[in-house]
Every structure is written in structure tokens, then in C-alpha cells.
Design a protein around this motif. Structure first.
Motif, PDB file in Angstrom:
ATOM      1  N   VAL A 151      45.477  72.292  37.183  1.00 23.52           N
ATOM      2  CA  VAL A 151      44.499  71.543  37.986  1.00 23.52           C
ATOM      3  C   VAL A 151      44.237  72.401  39.219  1.00 23.52           C
ATOM      4  N   SER A 152      43.059  72.883  39.363  1.00 24.20           N
ATOM      5  CA  SER A 152      42.765  73.853  40.425  1.00 24.20           C
ATOM      6  C   SER A 152      42.231  73.210  41.695  1.00 24.20           C
ATOM      7  N   GLU A 153      41.810  71.946  41.665  1.00 29.33           N
ATOM      8  CA  GLU A 153      41.213  71.326  42.839  1.00 29.33           C
ATOM      9  C   GLU A 153      41.865  69.973  43.084  1.00 29.33           C
ATOM     10  N   THR A 154      41.568  69.379  44.283  1.00 27.74           N
ATOM     11  CA  THR A 154      42.112  68.063  44.622  1.00 27.74           C
ATOM     12  C   THR A 154      41.271  66.979  43.977  1.00 27.74           C
ATOM     13  N   GLY A 155      41.885  65.776  43.886  1.00 24.12           N
ATOM     14  CA  GLY A 155      41.157  64.596  43.439  1.00 24.12           C
ATOM     15  C   GLY A 155      40.724  64.633  41.986  1.00 24.12           C
ATOM     16  N   GLN A 156      41.463  65.317  41.131  1.00 24.21           N
ATOM     17  CA  GLN A 156      41.075  65.424  39.714  1.00 24.21           C
ATOM     18  C   GLN A 156      41.727  64.312  38.903  1.00 24.21           C
ATOM     19  N   PHE A 157      40.922  63.741  38.010  1.00 23.26           N
ATOM     20  CA  PHE A 157      41.470  62.673  37.167  1.00 23.26           C
ATOM     21  C   PHE A 157      41.917  63.218  35.816  1.00 23.26           C
ATOM     22  N   ASP A 158      41.707  64.512  35.572  1.00 23.55           N
ATOM     23  CA  ASP A 158      42.125  65.085  34.301  1.00 23.55           C
ATOM     24  C   ASP A 158      42.633  66.489  34.559  1.00 23.55           C
ATOM     25  N   GLN A 159      43.523  66.964  33.679  1.00 22.21           N
ATOM     26  CA  GLN A 159      44.018  68.320  33.751  1.00 22.21           C
ATOM     27  C   GLN A 159      43.180  69.191  32.807  1.00 22.21           C
ATOM     28  N   THR A 160      43.171  70.491  33.050  1.00 24.05           N
ATOM     29  CA  THR A 160      42.370  71.415  32.247  1.00 24.05           C
ATOM     30  C   THR A 160      43.291  72.272  31.410  1.00 24.05           C
ATOM     31  N   GLN A 161      42.911  72.394  30.084  1.00 22.28           N
ATOM     32  CA  GLN A 161      43.713  73.230  29.209  1.00 22.28           C
ATOM     33  C   GLN A 161      43.508  74.698  29.572  1.00 22.28           C
ATOM     34  N   CYS A 162      44.577  75.464  29.443  1.00 21.49           N
ATOM     35  CA  CYS A 162      44.428  76.902  29.591  1.00 21.49           C
ATOM     36  C   CYS A 162      43.479  77.379  28.501  1.00 21.49           C
ATOM     37  N   SER A 163      42.502  78.201  28.890  1.00 21.22           N
ATOM     38  CA  SER A 163      41.525  78.685  27.917  1.00 21.22           C
ATOM     39  C   SER A 163      42.184  79.669  26.969  1.00 21.22           C
ATOM     40  N   PRO A 164      41.554  79.897  25.771  1.00 21.03           N
ATOM     41  CA  PRO A 164      42.129  80.861  24.838  1.00 21.03           C
ATOM     42  C   PRO A 164      42.304  82.225  25.516  1.00 21.03           C
ATOM     43  N   GLY A 165      43.458  82.824  25.252  1.00 16.12           N
ATOM     44  CA  GLY A 165      43.773  84.106  25.872  1.00 16.12           C
ATOM     45  C   GLY A 165      44.590  83.959  27.143  1.00 16.12           C
ATOM     46  N   THR A 166      44.812  82.710  27.589  1.00 17.07           N
ATOM     47  CA  THR A 166      45.649  82.456  28.773  1.00 17.07           C
ATOM     48  C   THR A 166      46.721  81.441  28.400  1.00 17.07           C
ATOM     49  N   TYR A 167      47.774  81.345  29.284  1.00 18.26           N
ATOM     50  CA  TYR A 167      48.879  80.418  29.008  1.00 18.26           C
ATOM     51  C   TYR A 167      49.518  80.019  30.333  1.00 18.26           C
ATOM     52  N   GLN A 168      50.294  78.938  30.328  1.00 18.42           N
ATOM     53  CA  GLN A 168      51.016  78.459  31.517  1.00 18.42           C
ATOM     54  C   GLN A 168      52.273  77.751  31.033  1.00 18.42           C
ATOM     55  N   PRO A 169      53.450  78.362  31.297  1.00 26.58           N
ATOM     56  CA  PRO A 169      54.697  77.731  30.816  1.00 26.58           C
ATOM     57  C   PRO A 169      55.262  76.676  31.780  1.00 26.58           C
ATOM     58  N   VAL A 170      54.774  76.620  33.048  1.00 26.87           N
ATOM     59  CA  VAL A 170      55.357  75.761  34.080  1.00 26.87           C
ATOM     60  C   VAL A 170      54.433  74.570  34.336  1.00 26.87           C
ATOM     61  N   PRO A 171      54.986  73.332  34.527  1.00 21.48           N
ATOM     62  CA  PRO A 171      54.105  72.191  34.836  1.00 21.48           C
ATOM     63  C   PRO A 171      53.650  72.227  36.300  1.00 21.48           C
ATOM     64  N   GLY A 172      52.607  71.458  36.589  1.00 20.98           N
ATOM     65  CA  GLY A 172      52.126  71.277  37.946  1.00 20.98           C
ATOM     66  C   GLY A 172      51.506  72.509  38.547  1.00 20.98           C
ATOM     67  N   GLN A 173      50.833  73.333  37.742  1.00 14.81           N
ATOM     68  CA  GLN A 173      50.281  74.578  38.235  1.00 14.81           C
ATOM     69  C   GLN A 173      48.756  74.476  38.410  1.00 14.81           C
ATOM     70  N   THR A 174      48.277  75.407  39.297  1.00 11.74           N
ATOM     71  CA  THR A 174      46.845  75.385  39.604  1.00 11.74           C
ATOM     72  C   THR A 174      46.055  76.439  38.838  1.00 11.74           C
ATOM     73  N   SER A 175      46.687  77.264  37.988  1.00  4.51           N
ATOM     74  CA  SER A 175      45.985  78.283  37.198  1.00  4.51           C
ATOM     75  C   SER A 175      46.865  78.673  36.026  1.00  4.51           C
ATOM     76  N   CYS A 176      46.278  79.587  35.120  1.00  7.68           N
ATOM     77  CA  CYS A 176      46.997  80.065  33.938  1.00  7.68           C
ATOM     78  C   CYS A 176      47.123  81.585  34.001  1.00  7.68           C
ATOM     79  N   PHE A 177      48.057  82.152  33.192  1.00  5.14           N
ATOM     80  CA  PHE A 177      48.265  83.594  33.118  1.00  5.14           C
ATOM     81  C   PHE A 177      47.499  84.167  31.926  1.00  5.14           C
ATOM     82  N   SER A 178      46.931  85.405  32.073  1.00  4.68           N
ATOM     83  CA  SER A 178      46.302  86.099  30.941  1.00  4.68           C
ATOM     84  C   SER A 178      47.377  86.662  30.037  1.00  4.68           C
TER      85      SER A 178
END
Length: 611
Positions: free
Chosen positions: A146-173
Motif C-alpha cells: 500500500v503506497s499511499e494513506t487512506g487506502q481501502f485495498d492493498q495492491t498486488q505486486c505486479s508480475p516480475g516483482t515480489y514482497q516477502p514482508v507484510p505491511g510494506q509500501t512497495s515491491c522488489f524487482s
């Protein structure tokens, strides 16, 4: 109710224990048992002279006594019942921004609130809240952000990226040699054998291209197959040698290349093909050997894929030939790829070598043998009407042919005939015969009354007047004899002169009348007879003469008859007509009496004698 309720408390005085009004109580107090009493907490008395207190309405409260009004609830609070002493905090997950409210509002999605909140609090980056009325936010799941405040939904990491940790604001390539498949990847994966990843941020590994291979996992590049080998399948871990009849000329060959037509290769794992020899061919593609050209075909150069079919008019009798042979004159070959030539059929010829089609003999010529170089002209009395004829046709009766090499026979002309087959000239009709039409086999005899005076006549001639012909087939007519005549043409016989006429000449068209004082007593007379002495004949064309005495009697009798006739006519003229008005005949004047004369022509002088 007036006088019956002086204290205006709504109770008639006879039933009111305190019918008279007490002293008035101030606002915040009310009269109770003739005493002023303070309004209790949660209540109020708004006016003077009130006899009761009122509960605070919903949305208000009163913690004190003796109040003439209630307090409105403050933001973040509410009261939902009457007579409230205190206000109630909005529970976590709700808020109230206004005063004097009876309830709280659920916070929106993407927000949360603590107890007594006057507004919702936006979820911080890395968190989200999909529901309303929540007291806290949710951490983004692994594979999400979730990259911004006040979001009612989380965003999936796009294909080619990943995120192993919860509560993060971005994904890794994903790293080189790795990939993160699909959306929402919580980790990256090493490329498997046969695949590779040359850059970061890929959602899948590249399969090794055809002509390439990858042997281990986590590869960042592919390897080209060496020359003489190939790999048609993607994502392969190795290469294969090319088969016989094929070659691979360069590294990285995906498909083994078949040796093209005209070449062959008997070995495997090679990078080239071999040209076929002269007189041989390699039809291809993919030949692993060469073959000699079949009869009817040839190869004049090396590297031939298919042998050339012998051209029409040519042949190749043996296999492995390097050239074709022309058909000789008298033969032909209409097809290509023939091992032999054909003899010309009857009715045909060829006069040159290398002829594809046999030539039909033209009309007027023929050929009765096979394998010939020329045709024969039709003979005299024969004809050839069609092309390609094997023989000549004799002219039929009624026709002839006086030249050679003709396509038809000539009809015998009018006045001529042909009675036999194979005639080269027609025959003229004999005298006494004729032929009006052409193409006839015989002549026609002249009809009786006609004649044909010369040979080759197309028509018959009617006998002229004064001549006749009783027989058919004659070349001349017969002149009439003395005593006879013919008055019309085409006569079959003569006509005898009738009595009173004669004819002393031949070939005459009429007879002569007997002269005056002459006579002809019989028919067919060749001359006239003179009346005897004393006899006479005043008329022409008579059959006898008149004797002298008889002549006088005849004249007297004629005169008497004339007198009688005149007398009768005179008497009839004197009779009156039965008419209203009678008309008299005019009489001639005195001395002018009419003289009677014998009828005209009744008195003739005797013609002089012919003696």
C-alpha cells in the motif's frame, strides 16, 4: 376551564388539593408541594411557574441540578435516550463531527477511529482497511503493498516483482536469473534448466530459443548450438546432430535444413550438401543420395533437382542421359518425357526432325502407310475431301475430276453425263438427247415434237411450225408433205388439209383455200381442181363447182324469196299499233314513190372463167 381551575393545572378545583396557585418558581425550579424544587440532573425547567421538570431530550445531557436547559453533546459524543446525565463517547470505529447528536457515524473504508473521535483517521502507507466502521487498519499481506494513506485495498505486486514482508509500501524487482510469476508474488524463483533471465523484473524466464540451449538453473543467458547440430524445440537443455540429407551451416540453427533440390548429403552432423552429378538428380528436399535420370528425362548440368523431361518431338531412350534426341522425319512425339518416338499414323506425315505433332494430309492428298514424310495427291477421277485421309475416293457416277490433288469431284455440266466411277472427263450427250441438270449419270431422249440437233446440248428444241416429230430421241424434225400442214411448234404429227383447201408445198404452216371456179373435194390435197366447162364456183375454199342450169334456178329462187320477204315486210308496216296515239307512216310525196331494189349482194356478175 376558567373559574373552575384557578391555578391552571388542568385539575378542576373541587378535585385539586391545592386549587389556588402558589408563588411562582423561577426557571430551573418547579413547584412541588407548595415548595420550589431544583430540576434534578438529566432534567431541566425552562420557564417561571412550572410545576414539573422535563427530561433532557436525545442528543443532550445535564450533569447538574437546577438547570433551565440541557447541554448539547460535543463532537465525538452522543446521547441516544432522554434524561441523560452524561454524554457517551463514540465507540472505536465511529466518529461524530457535530454537536447534539443521537448517534455516531461509521468511519469510511481506508480509515479507522479511536473512542470519542470527531473524525476518521486515514490508514497509514503499508496498511489498508476494506470495511467501514473499523477501529484499526490491516497490514498489507506478503506479495502486496500500500503506497499511499487512506487506502481501502492493498495492491498486488505486479508480475516480475515480489514482497516477502507484510505491511510494506512497495515491491522488489526479481533479480537476473530469477522471476516472479504473476501478481502477488511473495518471493522470486530461480530460472529452471532450459530457461534464462537476462534482466531484472521479469515475471517469467525466457525459454531457450530454437537453436539454443541452457543446461543449469538460474541462468542469465542461452548458448547457441554448434554447426552441424540443431535444436527445433524451445527451452531445451542440449542440441542434436543433423540427419543425413540435412545440414546446419551456422551456430544457433534451430531446424536442420534439408538439402535443397539438386543436392544431397549421405552423412549426419554436416554443415553442407553435395551437388548431384550430370545425368543425375536429387529431387529433394532432404536427399541423402542422387539418382540417375529415368528414360525420357535428362540432366545436362550438375546440381539438378529434377531431370528435364524430353521436349515434345524428342525422346531419351536410356537412363542417366545428359541430353535428348530429336525424332526423325516420319516420326513424332506429342508428349514430353517420352523414351521413344511414334511412327506417323496413316493419313499423316512429318517432313522434319524434332516434330511434336504429326501433320494430317491436307484435303486433296492422302497417305495409306505409317511413318511417312509426305502425302500423295489424289489421282485423276479421284478426290480426298477431308484432312488426315488414309485413301482417295473415286468420283461417283455423275461427277468427274480432270485434275490431281483435288478435294472434290466436279458435277457433269448440263449437256453432259458420267455413267461410271473414277471418271476423269464427262461424256457429251449424243444428238437427239439432252441433259438440263448437272451431275447426271445419263442423258434424256428428246420428247416427240422436239429434237436435239447437236452433241452436248443442255436442252431440247421444239419442232418449228411446218415440221413435226412423232418419235423421241431425234436430232431433227420432219417437214410436212404436200397436202399437210403444222400450225404450232412442238407438233407430234402433221394435220391434213381439209376439203376445200390444199397445200402444194412442204414444211408449211397452213393450207391454201381453193380459188374461185376451183375446188378441192378431198382432204390432204396437194392441189386444187378447176371447175368443168360451163360450171362455176363464185366462192373460195369450196369442195365442188355449180352446174350452169342449177345456177339459173338458184338465182331465180333467190329472187322470188326476196320478193316474198319484201311483201311481208310492207304489210307489217301498214298495220296500226294499239297505242293511245296512232302515228301514221309518212308517205312519200306524189311522184316520189320508193322503188324496190333487190337486197344488196343478191346480184352478182359471173366471175370470169379461169380458162
Amino acid at each position: 376551564m376558567g373559574e373552575r381551575d384557578p391555578d391552571h393545572d388542568g385539575i378542576i378545583s373541587i378535585f385539586d388539593s391545592t386549587p389556588l396557585p402558589a408563588d411562582s418558581c423561577p426557571p430551573g425550579q418547579y413547584l412541588w408541594d407548595l415548595h420550589c424544587v431544583d430540576a434534578s440532573p438529566g432534567h431541566y425547567v425552562p420557564y417561571y411557574g412550572m410545576t414539573e421538570e422535563f427530561p433532557c431530550p436525545e442528543g443532550t445531557y445535564n450533569p447538574d441540578t437546577g438547570r433551565n436547559s440541557c447541554y448539547d453533546t460535543t463532537p465525538g459524543h452522543y446521547t441516544n435516550s432522554t434524561g441523560s446525565i452524561t454524554q457517551t463517547d463514540c465507540p472505536p470505529g465511529t466518529y461524530q463531527p457535530d454537536y447534539g447528536q443521537t448517534s455516531c457515524l461509521d468511519v469510511d473504508r481506508g480509515h479507522y477511529s479511536n473512542a470519542g473521535s470527531s473524525s476518521g483517521i486515514p490508514c497509514a502507507p503499508g496498511t489498508h482497511q476494506p470495511d467501514t466502521g473499523q477501529p484499526s487498519c490491516l497490514d498489507a499481506d506478503p506479495g502486496h503493498y500500500v503506497s499511499e494513506t487512506g487506502q481501502f485495498d492493498q495492491t498486488q505486486c505486479s508480475p516480475g516483482t515480489y514482497q516477502p514482508v507484510p505491511g510494506q509500501t512497495s515491491c522488489f524487482s526479481a533479480s537476473e536469473g530469477h522471476y516472479a510469476p504473476g501478481f502477488g508474488s511473495a518471493g522470486q524463483f530461480a530460472c529452471e534448466s532450459g530457461t534464462y533471465s537476462p534482466s531484472t523484473g521479469l515475471d517469467s524466464c525466457h525459454p531457450a530459443d530454437p537453436g539454443y540451449y541452457v543446461t543449469g538453473s538460474g541462468a542469465i543467458e542461452q548458448v547457441a548450438c554448434p554447426t552441424g547440430s540443431h535444436q527445433p524445440t524451445p527451452a531445451s537443455i542440449g542440441c542434436s546432430l543433423v540427419n543425413p540429407g540435412y545440414y546446419a551451416p551456422a551456430p544457433g540453427t534451430a531446424f536442420e535444413i534439408p538439402c535443397p533440390a539438386g543436392t544431397y548429403q549421405p552423412d549426419s552432423g554436416t554443415d553442407h550438401c553435395i551437388d548431384a552429378d550430370i545425368g543425375h538428380h536429387a529431387s529433394g528436399p532432404g536427399n541423402f543420395n542422387q539418382s540417375p535420370c529415368d528414360p525420357g528425362t535428362y540432366a545436362s548440368e550438375g546440381g539438378t533437382g529434377d531431370c528435364l523431361a524430353a521436349d515434345p518431338g524428342y525422346n531419351v531412350p536410356d537412363s542417366g542421359a545428359s541430353s535428348q534426341t530429336a525424332c526423325e522425319a516420319g516420326g513424332h512425339q506429342p508428349d514430353s518425357g517420352a523414351p521413344t518416338c511414334l511412327d506417323n499414323e496413316i493419313g499423316h506425315y512429318t517432313d522434319q526432325t524434332g516434330t511434336a505433332e504429326q501433320i494430317p494430309c491436307s484435303p486433296g492428298t492422302y497417305q495409306s502407310s505409317i511413318g511417312q514424310t509426305a502425302c500423295i495427291e489424289a489421282d485423276f477421277g479421284f478426290h480426298v475431301p477431308y484432312s488426315g485421309s488414309a485413301g482417295q475416293i473415286p468420283c461417283s457416277p455423275g461427277t468427274y475430276q480432270s485434275s490431281t490433288g483435288q478435294v472434290s469431284c466436279t458435277d457433269a455440266e448440263s449437256g453432259y453425263f458420267v455413267s461410271e466411277h473414277e471418271a476423269s472427263v464427262p461424256s457429251a450427250c449424243e444428238r437427239g438427247t439432252y441433259q438440263l441438270e448437272g451431275g447426271q449419270t445419263e442423258c434424256v431422249d428428246a420428247d416427240p415434237g422436239y429434237y436435239v440437233p447437236s452433241m452436248g446440248s443442255p436442252f431440247q428444241t421444239p419442232c418449228e411450225r411446218g415440221t413435226y416429230q412423232t418419235s423421241g430421241g431425234q436430232h431433227e424434225c420432219i417437214e410436212t408433205e404436200p397436202g399437210y400442214y403444222v400450225s404450232t411448234s412442238a407438233a407430234l404429227s402433221p394435220t391434213a388439209c381439209s376439203p376445200g383447201t390444199y397445200q402444194d408445198s412442204t414444211a408449211m404452216m397452213s393450207c391454201k383455200e381453193a380459188d374461185v371456179d376451183h375446188y378441192v373435194a378431198e382432204s390432204a390435197a396437194a392441189g386444187q381442181s378447176k371447175c368443168a366447162d360451163g360450171d362455176s364456183q363464185p366462192e373460195r375454199g369450196q369442195t365442188s363447182c355449180i352446174e350452169a342450169d342449177n345456177m339459173m334456178l338458184i338465182m331465180g329462187g333467190a329472187a322470188a324469196l326476196a320478193v316474198i320477204a319484201l311483201t311481208v315486210m310492207y304489210k307489217n308496216s301498214q298495220k296500226q299499233k294499239p297505242a293511245p296515239k296512232q302515228r301514221r307512216k309518212k308517205r312519200p310525196p306524189e311522184g316520189k314513190q320508193r322503188r324496190r331494189r333487190p337486197p344488196k349482194g343478191k346480184r352478182r356478175k359471173r366471175p370470169p372463167s379461169s380458162d
